[in-house]
Enzyme design. Sequence first.
Site, PDB file in Angstrom:
ATOM      1  N   LYS A   1      31.794  16.163  26.923  1.00 41.31           N
ATOM      2  CA  LYS A   1      31.976  17.620  26.960  1.00 41.31           C
ATOM      3  C   LYS A   1      30.670  18.324  27.369  1.00 41.31           C
ATOM      4  O   LYS A   1      29.581  17.794  27.149  1.00 41.31           O
ATOM      5  CB  LYS A   1      32.497  18.136  25.618  1.00 41.31           C
TER       6      LYS A   1
ATOM      7  N   LYS B   1      25.063  14.706  11.071  1.00 44.65           N
ATOM      8  CA  LYS B   1      23.852  15.536  11.005  1.00 44.65           C
ATOM      9  C   LYS B   1      22.786  14.913  10.123  1.00 44.65           C
ATOM     10  O   LYS B   1      21.599  15.034  10.417  1.00 44.65           O
ATOM     11  CB  LYS B   1      24.193  16.942  10.506  1.00 44.65           C
TER      12      LYS B   1
ATOM     13  N   LYS C   1      25.308  22.281  25.030  1.00 42.85           N
ATOM     14  CA  LYS C   1      24.045  23.005  25.181  1.00 42.85           C
ATOM     15  C   LYS C   1      22.848  22.087  24.983  1.00 42.85           C
ATOM     16  O   LYS C   1      21.750  22.364  25.440  1.00 42.85           O
ATOM     17  CB  LYS C   1      23.990  24.170  24.201  1.00 42.85           C
TER      18      LYS C   1
HETATM   19  P1  ATP Z   1      26.486  20.938  20.864  1.00 43.05           P
HETATM   20  O1  ATP Z   1      26.486  21.175  22.335  1.00 43.05           O
HETATM   21  O2  ATP Z   1      25.106  20.914  20.283  1.00 43.05           O
HETATM   22  O3  ATP Z   1      27.389  19.829  20.435  1.00 43.05           O
HETATM   23  P2  ATP Z   1      28.365  23.020  20.763  1.00 43.05           P
HETATM   24  O4  ATP Z   1      28.065  23.645  22.086  1.00 43.05           O
HETATM   25  O5  ATP Z   1      29.572  22.173  20.605  1.00 43.05           O
HETATM   26  O6  ATP Z   1      27.097  22.241  20.226  1.00 43.05           O
HETATM   27  P3  ATP Z   1      29.215  24.537  18.466  1.00 43.05           P
HETATM   28  O7  ATP Z   1      28.386  25.511  17.702  1.00 43.05           O
HETATM   29  O8  ATP Z   1      29.662  23.290  17.792  1.00 43.05           O
HETATM   30  O9  ATP Z   1      28.376  24.214  19.745  1.00 43.05           O
HETATM   31  O10 ATP Z   1      30.471  25.244  19.097  1.00 43.05           O
HETATM   32  C1  ATP Z   1      30.751  26.591  19.050  1.00 43.05           C
HETATM   33  C2  ATP Z   1      32.161  26.782  19.589  1.00 43.05           C
HETATM   34  O11 ATP Z   1      32.235  26.498  20.982  1.00 43.05           O
HETATM   35  C3  ATP Z   1      33.180  25.878  18.906  1.00 43.05           C
HETATM   36  O12 ATP Z   1      34.354  26.624  18.623  1.00 43.05           O
HETATM   37  C4  ATP Z   1      33.454  24.799  19.939  1.00 43.05           C
HETATM   38  O13 ATP Z   1      34.762  24.275  19.832  1.00 43.05           O
HETATM   39  C5  ATP Z   1      33.268  25.547  21.270  1.00 43.05           C
HETATM   40  N1  ATP Z   1      32.802  24.645  22.359  1.00 43.05           N
HETATM   41  C6  ATP Z   1      31.580  24.074  22.448  1.00 43.05           C
HETATM   42  N2  ATP Z   1      31.466  23.308  23.559  1.00 43.05           N
HETATM   43  C7  ATP Z   1      32.667  23.408  24.213  1.00 43.05           C
HETATM   44  C8  ATP Z   1      33.192  22.837  25.441  1.00 43.05           C
HETATM   45  N3  ATP Z   1      32.462  22.060  26.230  1.00 43.05           N
HETATM   46  N4  ATP Z   1      34.447  23.158  25.797  1.00 43.05           N
HETATM   47  C9  ATP Z   1      35.197  23.973  25.020  1.00 43.05           C
HETATM   48  N5  ATP Z   1      34.768  24.517  23.857  1.00 43.05           N
HETATM   49  C10 ATP Z   1      33.521  24.255  23.445  1.00 43.05           C
END
Ligand code: ATP
Length: 338
Positions: free
Chosen positions: A202, A122, A205
Amino acid sequence: MADQTQSSEQKRPIIFSAMQPSSELTLGNYVGALKHWVELQATYDCVYCVVDEHAVTIHPEPAKLRKQTLDLAAMYVASGIDPEQSVIFVQSHVPAHAQLAWVLGTFTPMGEASKMTQYKEKSDKHGANVGLFTYPVLQAADILLYQANLVPVGEDQKQHLELSRNLAERFNHHYSDTFTVPEPHIPKVGARVMSLQEPEKKMSKSDENSNATIFLADTPDDIRRKIKRAVTDSGSEIRYGADRPAIANLLELYHIASGEAIGAIEERFVGKGYGDFKAELAEVLIAMLSPIRERYMQIRNDKATLNDILKKGAFEANRRANRTLRKVYKKIGLVELE
Ligand code: ATP
Ligand code: LTN
């Protein structure tokens, strides 16, 4: 009723988890996190937080942060987190988080904080600040205030959980038993939803390609369009395999949305093409997500109810958090007034 809450709170192990209100939620967030949070309510005493103080470490636009905080709280409820059963609240409504973080910071060696990989990522992206550096200490305060036994998180949060455990153990050892030492609860493989466009990445968002990610607020037509455009592997078979990452991801999504075993899905689609499979996949996803989207719109537009839910959550969270904070203040020698 109050007595009942009290006794179930004492008996059932405690879960704490949280998300940052940093942008719209995706199908990955639902399948990898929220869906589990909802299921865990049957067995645990659950506390779910929207961590807006963590989000300010990268200075989001204020109006956007306000909106996304309420969006995320509404999405918790729409996904099935029941405010009558679980505590749903916003971090900044409970001052004890920042207060305990201060104390825990004094128990965090510089070397240990410097090892955190999320801070490095970050600060490369947003520039380093002390808030980003102490982010994991605030996260430890979130968890330890509620005496959580289990913390459902993604794999990427393991290191932060380790710091929370170390801080709890260090404090307990230095004074006397004060904090429950939390365990991470990491979902099994398969809870990793991959991008619809690049299945080796993965689903995220922040993906620039809008066809890569399904958002929980997407309309049925958005979902049909994105599934139709999802990339597939070479060949035309609907078969699960490590060598077929695109179709494996779609099969997993089908399995999660319908509850049907992957083998049974493969069998039904023998001799059929990707077109048929994708059309049905879109419909099972719509069946899973539409009720969430509808509830979301209803709750999000009912400001008074959402406000009441968060007020009630803040009241209960403050009650629990202050109980822990008072103990901590007393043990470290801060004066309590009569
Ligand atoms: P970014 O997309 O910006 O990396 P993120 O979508 O990973 O962010 P976080 O706030 O880090 O967002 O995640 C919130 C929760 O959602 C965490 O518990 C994370 O493990 C889960 N999560 C996020 N993306 C996935 C995915 N593609 N598959 C499964 N779990 C996910
Ligand atoms: N750092 C986490 C969000 C988070 C959290 C927590 C998760 C903040 N405090 C306490 C579990 C418990 C993230 O980025 N996903």
